[in-house]
Design an enzyme around this catalytic site. Structure first.
Site, PDB file in Angstrom:
ATOM      1  N   CYS A 162      20.217 -40.467 -11.216  1.00 19.18           N
ATOM      2  CA  CYS A 162      19.555 -41.260 -10.175  1.00 19.18           C
ATOM      3  C   CYS A 162      20.356 -42.534  -9.900  1.00 19.18           C
ATOM      4  CB  CYS A 162      18.109 -41.527 -10.545  1.00 19.18           C
ATOM      5  SG  CYS A 162      17.072 -41.770  -9.101  1.00 19.18           S
ATOM      6  N   HIS A 208      15.991 -36.108 -11.660  1.00 21.01           N
ATOM      7  CA  HIS A 208      15.852 -36.419 -13.090  1.00 21.01           C
ATOM      8  C   HIS A 208      15.745 -35.137 -13.907  1.00 21.01           C
ATOM      9  CE1 HIS A 208      14.985 -40.796 -12.671  1.00 21.01           C
ATOM     10  NE2 HIS A 208      14.734 -40.392 -11.432  1.00 21.01           N
ATOM     11  N   GLU A 251      16.024 -34.733 -16.941  1.00 21.20           N
ATOM     12  CA  GLU A 251      15.383 -34.983 -18.246  1.00 21.20           C
ATOM     13  C   GLU A 251      13.884 -34.668 -18.213  1.00 21.20           C
ATOM     14  OE1 GLU A 251      16.387 -37.262 -16.116  1.00 21.20           O
ATOM     15  OE2 GLU A 251      15.210 -39.106 -16.188  1.00 21.20           O
TER      16      GLU A 251
HETATM   17  N1  GLN Z   1      16.533 -47.563  -7.565  1.00 13.54           N
HETATM   18  C1  GLN Z   1      17.047 -46.324  -7.116  1.00 13.54           C
HETATM   19  C2  GLN Z   1      16.227 -45.749  -5.978  1.00 13.54           C
HETATM   20  O1  GLN Z   1      15.115 -46.129  -5.771  1.00 13.54           O
HETATM   21  C3  GLN Z   1      17.165 -45.343  -8.237  1.00 13.54           C
HETATM   22  C4  GLN Z   1      15.846 -44.932  -8.800  1.00 13.54           C
HETATM   23  C5  GLN Z   1      15.956 -44.260 -10.149  1.00 13.54           C
HETATM   24  O2  GLN Z   1      16.965 -44.381 -10.839  1.00 13.54           O
HETATM   25  N2  GLN Z   1      14.900 -43.583 -10.558  1.00 13.54           N
HETATM   26  O3  GLN Z   1      16.691 -44.878  -5.274  1.00 13.54           O
END
Ligand code: GLN
Length: 548
Positions: A382, A508, A510
């Site tokens: 992310c 994600h 994970e």
């Molecule tokens: N802050 C980033 C976004 O909102 C990444 C979010 C995250 O890592 N879950 O896109």
């Protein structure tokens, strides 16, 4: 109709109610029952999505896009079954429902009160999952500790349900602490006695006591607890500290927690629990053949719970590779181009974690550059992927002022931009791109090879995205955009083909890693890091031999 097991907590928080609930669920599942677990949290936030990880640890996202408590992660990792919005309810959500109904006039002029209106809504939600004929048993974990003011309506709802459902239809497990006093060299039962007494004052009598201890309990202690707490001796379960949470189901099996629950619920004693795969996993976990060190770069690294699912994914992926994964926490705020070599030189892999806001961002970019230029396996999740895109734009494409719109709204090269559908959104809770989305992988890429397919689905939690205006520049400069959402065209994965392992994903992985189905990206990343460590070792060996 499903049978219900309630898990309450006494004496102190952090005793591991979630792990006990998940372990019991695992055993019952292994005996052939369909089980699910839900958690009720007594705070006023509608969900934990708006909570700082320092407050409440990681926010776990379900397939249907609910932002939930991290215990749901344990439920999924143990049971290998997805949870949903219905599996996590907070006081905030209960009150929101009741207040909305009141505004609609649904209470027909009645005074709306904690009892019966709030407790009725709690009961309705407790019973909801059980109405679905999918489940034989629903385990409900009640957050908080008995005696907390905010837990009272939940305890009251359990009291009413015990009465309404009847004896063999539900039972209450109370998780408690038996502290060891070093000076007296004794385990003490008094806090447990008080806790059970308090619970009884509220009208709930526990059927089973699970006692957390740091020291083994001698046999008379169980008798003493049984006598003072009005339970049978066999209903006093010892839960000793163990090395890994994945041993807890076997500990509970040894203590017959599943058997006592089945007896009390009058469930048929069908078959011995089938735990072959679980035991195989534990064996691999306990006797690794090699060891690697992965640097986890984030801004909440002091708090283990902030990256819970990532750490557990490493446990699963480590076991597959028969390799112990030591995760070294590295605070991104303190990484500079001058010290990056010193800070990362002992690593076999680098994971840049998800996150929000600009604190520590330049340190992450510096670390990613180091990994890219030194062939150190890199995995960006992310925000980690987004920063690898910024790093590539700045140092390979030459767009020096490139940034994510999240960090710098004035950058001339917003290579990571705010998603179109996010632009009108002002309210924070539950408004990100959340939950499972499909992703198509480009054939022939490392991503497709890792997953062994070109169609995957993974879970998301973000507002920003790869800016498709820059696709050509990135592709010309050698970055492969290996995964895309089939409907929106959003870039979901990136990779560098000439690097041993340089992979980023917007989602994600994970969140879907379980004991039985470890996340493929973690498994491959650990494998690459293992290879890197072996190469390092044989290079060292070669140098030694050359000097001899
Ligand atoms: N802050 C980033 C976004 O909102 C990444 C979010 C995250 O890592 N879950 O896109």
């Amino acid at each position: 109709m499903a049978k219900y097991i309630f898990v309450t907590g006494g004496v102190t928080s952090s005793l591991g109610k979630g792990i006990i609930a998940a372990s019991l669920a695992k055993l019952l599942q292994a005996r052939g029952f369909n089980v699910t677990i839900q958690k009720f949290d007594p705070y006023i936030n509608v969900d934990p999505g708006t909570l700082n990880p320092y407050e409440h640890g990681e926010c776990y996202v379900t397939e249907d896009g609910a932002e939930t408590d991290l215990d749901l992660g344990h439920y999924e990792r143990f049971l290998n079954k997805p949870t949903s919005q219905a599996n996590n309810v907070t006081t905030g959500r209960i009150y929101q429902t009741v207040i909305n109904k009141e505004r609609e006039g649904a209470y027909l002029g009645k005074t709306v009160q904690v009892i019966p209106h709030i407790t009725d809504e709690i009961k309705r939600r407790i019973l909801l999952l059980g109405k679905d004929s999918k489940y034989d048993i629903v385990i409900t974990e009640l957050g908080g500790t008995v005696g907390d003011i905010e837990s009272l309506p939940y305890i009251e709802a359990v009291r009413q349900l015990q009465w309404e459902l009847g004896e063999e239809e539900c039972l209450v497990i109370h998780l408690t602490l038996i502290p060891y006093l070093r000076a007296a060299k004794e385990l003490k039962t008094k806090p447990t006695q008080h806790s059970v007494r308090l619970l009884s004052e509220y009208g709930v009598h526990p059927d089973v006591l699970v006692c957390r201890t740091e020291e083994p309990m001698y046999s008379d202690l169980k008798k003493k607890i049984a006598l003072f707490c009005n339970v049978t001796v066999e209903s006093v379960i010892e839960a000793n500290d163990v090395n890994t949470i994945y041993e807890v189901p076997l500990e509970m099996l040894r203590e017959k927690l599943d058997v006592i629950c089945m007896k009390k619920l009058n469930l048929p004693m069908t078959k011995e629990p089938e735990l072959v795969k679980w035991r195989e996993f534990l064996d691999k976990l306990k006797y690794p053949k090699s060891k690697i060190t992965i640097g986890l770069i984030g801004k909440y690294v002091e708090l283990q719970d902030a990256y819970k699912s990532i750490l557990e994914s490493f446990v699963h992926a480590g076991a597959v590779n028969e390799c112990k994964v030591v995760v070294e926490n590295i605070h991104s705020e303190y990484i500079t181009p001058e010290n990056v070599y010193e800070k990362l030189k002992n690593l076999d892999g680098l994971l840049v974690a998800p996150g929000f806001g600009h604190r520590g961002i330049e340190g992450k970019i510096t670390a990613i550059r180091y990994a890219r230029e030194n062939n150190l396996p890199f995995f960006g999740i992310c925000l980690g992927m987004q920063m690898s895109v910024v790093e590539y734009a700045r140092h390979v494409i030459g767009l020096k002022e490139a940034h994510s719109y999240e960090m710098n709204t004035a950058s001339p090269y917003p290579v990571i931009n705010l998603m179109e559908e996010q632009k009108k959104i002002t309210s924070k809770g539950g408004t990100m791109r959340l939950g499972a989305y499909a992703c198509d992988l480009k054939p022939g890429t490392k991503a497709a090879q890792i997953y062994g397919t070109t169609h995957i689905s993974e879970r998301h939690r973000h507002r920003y995205e790869f800016n498709n205006d820059f696709v050509e520049q990135f592709e010309q400069a050698g970055m492969v955009l290996s995964g895309k959402n089939p409907e929106s065209g959003l870039v979901e994965m990136i990779e560098l083909p000439h690097h041993p392992f340089f992979v980023g994903c917007q989602f994600h992985p994970e969140l879907k890693s379980t004991v039985e189905a470890p996340a493929p990206l973690f498994v491959s990343f650990v494998k690459a890091a293992k290879q890197y460590a072996e190469n390092k070792q044989s290079n060292k060996q070669q140098l030694v031999e050359e000097h001899q």
